[in-house]
Motif scaffolding. Structure first.
Motif, short mmCIF file in Angstrom:
data_model
loop_
_atom_site.label_atom_id
_atom_site.label_comp_id
_atom_site.label_asym_id
_atom_site.label_seq_id
_atom_site.Cartn_x
_atom_site.Cartn_y
_atom_site.Cartn_z
N SER A 1 -46.42 -22.02 2.81
CA SER A 1 -45.62 -23.19 3.53
C SER A 1 -45.59 -23.04 4.81
O SER A 1 -45.86 -24.02 5.47
CB SER A 1 -44.09 -23.06 2.70
OG SER A 1 -44.24 -23.28 1.47
N ALA A 2 -45.34 -21.76 5.40
CA ALA A 2 -45.29 -21.71 6.77
C ALA A 2 -46.62 -22.24 7.57
O ALA A 2 -46.91 -22.82 8.48
CB ALA A 2 -45.22 -20.37 7.30
N ALA A 3 -48.09 -21.68 6.78
CA ALA A 3 -49.19 -21.77 7.14
C ALA A 3 -49.62 -23.65 7.32
O ALA A 3 -50.03 -24.12 8.06
CB ALA A 3 -50.27 -21.48 6.33
N ALA A 4 -48.81 -24.34 6.15
CA ALA A 4 -49.12 -25.56 6.13
C ALA A 4 -48.27 -26.10 7.34
O ALA A 4 -48.82 -27.42 7.92
CB ALA A 4 -48.39 -26.10 4.82
N ALA A 5 -47.11 -25.99 7.56
CA ALA A 5 -46.36 -26.51 8.67
C ALA A 5 -47.13 -26.14 10.07
O ALA A 5 -46.88 -27.02 10.87
CB ALA A 5 -45.05 -25.83 8.70
N MET A 6 -48.05 -25.28 10.18
CA MET A 6 -48.54 -24.89 11.42
C MET A 6 -50.02 -25.49 11.63
O MET A 6 -50.63 -25.10 12.48
CB MET A 6 -48.27 -23.34 11.70
CG MET A 6 -47.08 -22.85 11.92
SD MET A 6 -46.90 -21.29 12.50
CE MET A 6 -47.60 -20.44 10.95
N SER A 7 -50.48 -26.24 10.58
CA SER A 7 -51.86 -26.56 10.25
C SER A 7 -51.88 -27.45 11.50
O SER A 7 -51.42 -28.30 11.78
CB SER A 7 -51.90 -27.54 9.11
OG SER A 7 -51.78 -26.67 8.09
N SER A 8 -53.40 -27.29 12.08
CA SER A 8 -53.71 -27.90 13.25
C SER A 8 -54.86 -28.89 12.90
O SER A 8 -55.20 -29.65 13.89
CB SER A 8 -54.31 -27.03 14.44
OG SER A 8 -55.18 -26.26 13.67
N GLY A 9 -55.33 -29.04 11.67
CA GLY A 9 -56.20 -29.86 11.26
C GLY A 9 -56.06 -30.22 9.76
O GLY A 9 -55.37 -29.54 8.83
N ILE A 10 -56.68 -31.08 9.30
CA ILE A 10 -56.54 -31.57 7.88
C ILE A 10 -57.20 -30.66 7.07
O ILE A 10 -56.58 -30.57 5.79
CB ILE A 10 -57.02 -33.11 7.85
CG1 ILE A 10 -56.58 -33.77 6.44
CG2 ILE A 10 -58.49 -33.19 7.75
CD1 ILE A 10 -55.13 -33.96 6.41
N ILE B 1 -41.52 -30.76 5.96
CA ILE B 1 -41.48 -30.75 4.44
C ILE B 1 -41.98 -29.46 4.07
O ILE B 1 -41.73 -28.93 3.11
CB ILE B 1 -42.71 -31.62 4.24
CG1 ILE B 1 -42.22 -33.07 4.44
CG2 ILE B 1 -43.18 -31.58 2.69
CD1 ILE B 1 -43.31 -34.19 4.34
N PHE B 2 -42.53 -28.62 4.90
CA PHE B 2 -42.89 -27.21 4.57
C PHE B 2 -42.45 -26.18 5.26
O PHE B 2 -42.03 -25.21 4.66
CB PHE B 2 -44.72 -27.21 5.14
CG PHE B 2 -45.58 -28.12 4.55
CD1 PHE B 2 -45.70 -28.11 3.22
CD2 PHE B 2 -46.24 -29.30 5.37
CE1 PHE B 2 -46.48 -29.18 2.55
CE2 PHE B 2 -46.91 -30.15 4.86
CZ PHE B 2 -47.32 -30.24 3.37
N TRP B 3 -41.51 -26.34 6.48
CA TRP B 3 -40.96 -25.51 7.05
C TRP B 3 -39.50 -25.29 5.99
O TRP B 3 -38.91 -24.16 6.01
CB TRP B 3 -40.39 -25.89 8.48
CG TRP B 3 -41.50 -25.64 9.63
CD1 TRP B 3 -41.96 -26.58 10.41
CD2 TRP B 3 -42.04 -24.23 9.84
NE1 TRP B 3 -42.74 -25.99 11.36
CE2 TRP B 3 -42.88 -24.69 11.03
CE3 TRP B 3 -41.86 -23.27 9.33
CZ2 TRP B 3 -43.78 -23.68 11.61
CZ3 TRP B 3 -42.58 -22.12 9.73
CH2 TRP B 3 -43.50 -22.42 10.90
N LEU B 4 -39.03 -26.34 5.53
CA LEU B 4 -38.01 -26.25 4.51
C LEU B 4 -38.25 -25.15 3.60
O LEU B 4 -36.94 -24.58 3.31
CB LEU B 4 -37.76 -27.36 3.66
CG LEU B 4 -36.71 -27.87 3.00
CD1 LEU B 4 -35.26 -27.61 3.65
CD2 LEU B 4 -36.70 -28.91 2.02
N ASN B 5 -39.36 -24.69 3.02
CA ASN B 5 -39.34 -23.78 2.05
C ASN B 5 -39.46 -22.49 2.61
O ASN B 5 -39.08 -21.40 1.89
CB ASN B 5 -40.79 -23.84 1.58
CG ASN B 5 -40.80 -25.14 0.60
OD1 ASN B 5 -40.21 -25.64 0.01
ND2 ASN B 5 -42.12 -25.58 0.65
N VAL B 6 -39.47 -22.11 3.98
CA VAL B 6 -39.72 -21.01 4.53
C VAL B 6 -38.49 -20.04 4.47
O VAL B 6 -38.09 -18.98 4.08
CB VAL B 6 -40.35 -20.74 5.90
CG1 VAL B 6 -40.39 -19.56 6.41
CG2 VAL B 6 -41.60 -21.68 6.01
N PRO B 7 -37.29 -20.79 5.30
CA PRO B 7 -36.10 -20.13 5.10
C PRO B 7 -35.48 -19.75 3.81
O PRO B 7 -34.96 -18.69 3.33
CB PRO B 7 -34.93 -20.97 5.89
CG PRO B 7 -35.60 -22.18 5.80
CD PRO B 7 -37.24 -21.80 6.04
N ILE B 8 -35.80 -20.71 2.89
CA ILE B 8 -35.37 -20.56 1.41
C ILE B 8 -35.91 -19.39 0.83
O ILE B 8 -35.42 -18.59 0.13
CB ILE B 8 -35.55 -21.82 0.44
CG1 ILE B 8 -34.57 -22.92 1.11
CG2 ILE B 8 -35.20 -21.52 -0.75
CD1 ILE B 8 -34.76 -24.19 0.57
#
Length: 482
Positions: A96-105, A173-180
């Motif tokens: 989820s963190a990797a998806a939030a930080m994605s720099s390309g599709i 959308i993806f960062w939401l998963n990280v703290p949880i």
């Protein structure tokens, strides 16, 4: 993994913690099925990519999630359910963190695929861990809450995704998963008891056959909308997947210790609830996919407004599902599930009847409420029927099988109803959209009627895990190890 040195929690406290942890984890995994759909325009603006690339930000998760569900359940049965739950939760949170930080599709699609791996390991184990923690007499209420939370996640994915995208950024959308996820990891380590299925061996051949077979089938289904049902990719995936799935079925009959003993499908209750669950997801996923677009494309609502207006349908499980156990005790669990599916069919048929480019929200409201009540009556009682149809030692793989069939049903629903929509209508005008939506909803209603018939074939007397002597204790194979 050794158990913590702290004293184990009391039984009642352990039930509460297990319910909270498994419900929240299941919510995260279920939410990510559809949470991306309303954010796709923003993702495309930010990262670029063709329309097919955007579709794969949804499909990459669905594909790995559906393919590996049974494998995740088998790993938990073999090596420890809590241990593998922690592994899956760690993978899901990191991806989820990797998806939030994605720099390309491309990076986003890859992260979504890894997310699906983590979700596939984690999701089926939420149910077996919950079953282990809750006494048989209280499982109806526990499954009701678990089912309500998971049903709400699936149905409200577009609302949550649209709201976060519109008011903050699609990254959240993806960062939401990280703290949880980071919060759940120590809680699960300290508050969940470990359990395994006795004498469970890892079936390498069976795992390979079903994983590759499901990959072929789901890959074909998620490719059908963009490539067509007669394309080589789709036909090849369906044929290859079907051959491997058939080999898996044969393996289940002939192997000494198969991942999924095919004799389980000789159990009419297990077969009936799995078919009913798959058909329910075909009708529900495909309909929500189209109706959420109808509200935005035709009626002009923004993502948040559309999600809010669907709450009488999508939010209803949170209100009603916890009480379905009481209703099931009065009229029977099978009857509650069948009524739920029938009400969803009525709701879709109603919506198909009143759909028009200028239909008012008050006209839509009865159909939304009926569908919402129907969905509420399905989730928890269906779980009770599933877990009651198999032996305690088979509950892990039963959960994985049922979840896999639901995911395949969801992919099939989007593909089939989307194809019907495209064949009769399109996006050129509101009238064209309704021309495609109406027959698709009627097909969805017919599929739910078929699901109702399947559930009604569930035998009145099925194997139950809460027989005498088990009312106040977990099944023997689910007793905690310390």
């Amino acid at each position: 993994m050794s158990s913590p040195t702290t004293a184990p929690p009391s039984r009642s406290t352990g039930v509460v913690w297990a319910l909270v942890i498994t419900s929240v984890a299941g919510f995260m995994a279920s939410l990510d099925n559809l949470v991306v759909t309303t954010a796709l325009p923003s993702i495309r603006k930010s990262l670029g990519g063709a329309l097919s690339d955007l579709e794969w930000t949804v499909n990459a998760y669905t594909l790995t999630f559906a393919v590996l569900l049974m494998f995740g359940a088998a790993l938990g049965d073999r090596f420890g359910r809590r241990r593998l739950f922690l592994v899956g939760l760690t993978i899901f949170t990191g991806a989820s963190a990797a998806a939030a930080m994605s720099s390309g599709i491309g990076a986003l699609i890859a992260a979504r695929a890894v997310q699906g791996v983590g979700g596939a390991i984690m999701m089926p184990l939420t149910l077996t861990l919950l079953t282990a923690a809750v006494p048989a007499a209280k499982r109806g209420m526990a499954f009701g809450i678990w089912g309500a939370v998971n049903g709400l996640a699936v149905a409200c994915g577009p609302l949550i995704g649209g709201s976060l995208t519109q008011h903050i950024s699609w990254h959240w959308i993806f960062w939401l998963n990280v703290p949880i996820g980071l919060l759940l990891l120590p809680l699960a380590r300290l508050r969940l008891n470990e359990s395994k299925a006795p004498n469970r061996r890892l079936d390498v051949l069976g795992t390979a056959l079903i994983s590759l077979g499901l990959f072929g089938i789901v890959f074909a289904l998620v490719s059908a909308d963009s490539h067509g049902w007669t394309s080589g990719r789709v036909l090849g995936g369906l044929l290859g997947g079907a051959v491997l799935a058939a080999a898996f079925v044969r393996h289940g009959f002939t192997a000494a210790h198969p991942m999924l003993p095919m004799r389980m499908f000789a159990n009419r209750g297990f077969a009936a609830i799995n078919v009913g669950s798959m058909l329910m997801y075909v009708g529900m996923f495909g309909s929500i996919f189209l109706l959420s677009q109808f509200l935005q494309t035709v009626l002009g609502y923004d993502p948040t407004q559309a999600g809010l207006r669907m709450l009488p349908w999508t939010g209803m499980p949170m209100l009603i599902s916890p009480f379905t156990g009481l209703l099931a005790g009065r009229i029977g669990t099978r009857q509650v599930v069948a009524i739920g599916l029938a009400l969803q069919a009525v709701g879709l048929g109603w919506f198909a009847t009143i759909a028009s480019p200028d239909v008012s929200y008050t006209t839509q409201l009865p159909a939304l409420i009926i569908s919402g009540v129907g969905m509420s009556l399905f989730f928890a009682p269906a779980t009770t029927l599933l877990m009651g149809s198999v032996r305690p030692a088979e509950q892990g793989i039963a959960s994985g099988t049922n979840n896999a069939m639901r995911e395949v049903g969801g992919a099939l629903g989007v593909a089939v109803l989307g194809t019907i929509f495209s064949a009769h209508g399109g996006y050129t005008s509101g009238s064209a959209f309704v021309d495609g939506l109406t027959p698709a909803l009627w097909v969805g209603a017919a599929i739910l009627v078929a699901g109702t018939a399947a559930v009604l074939s569930y035998p009145r007397r099925a194997l139950q895990s809460d027989d005498a002597g088990e009312k106040d204790a977990a099944p023997a194979d689910l007793q905690p190890t310390h």
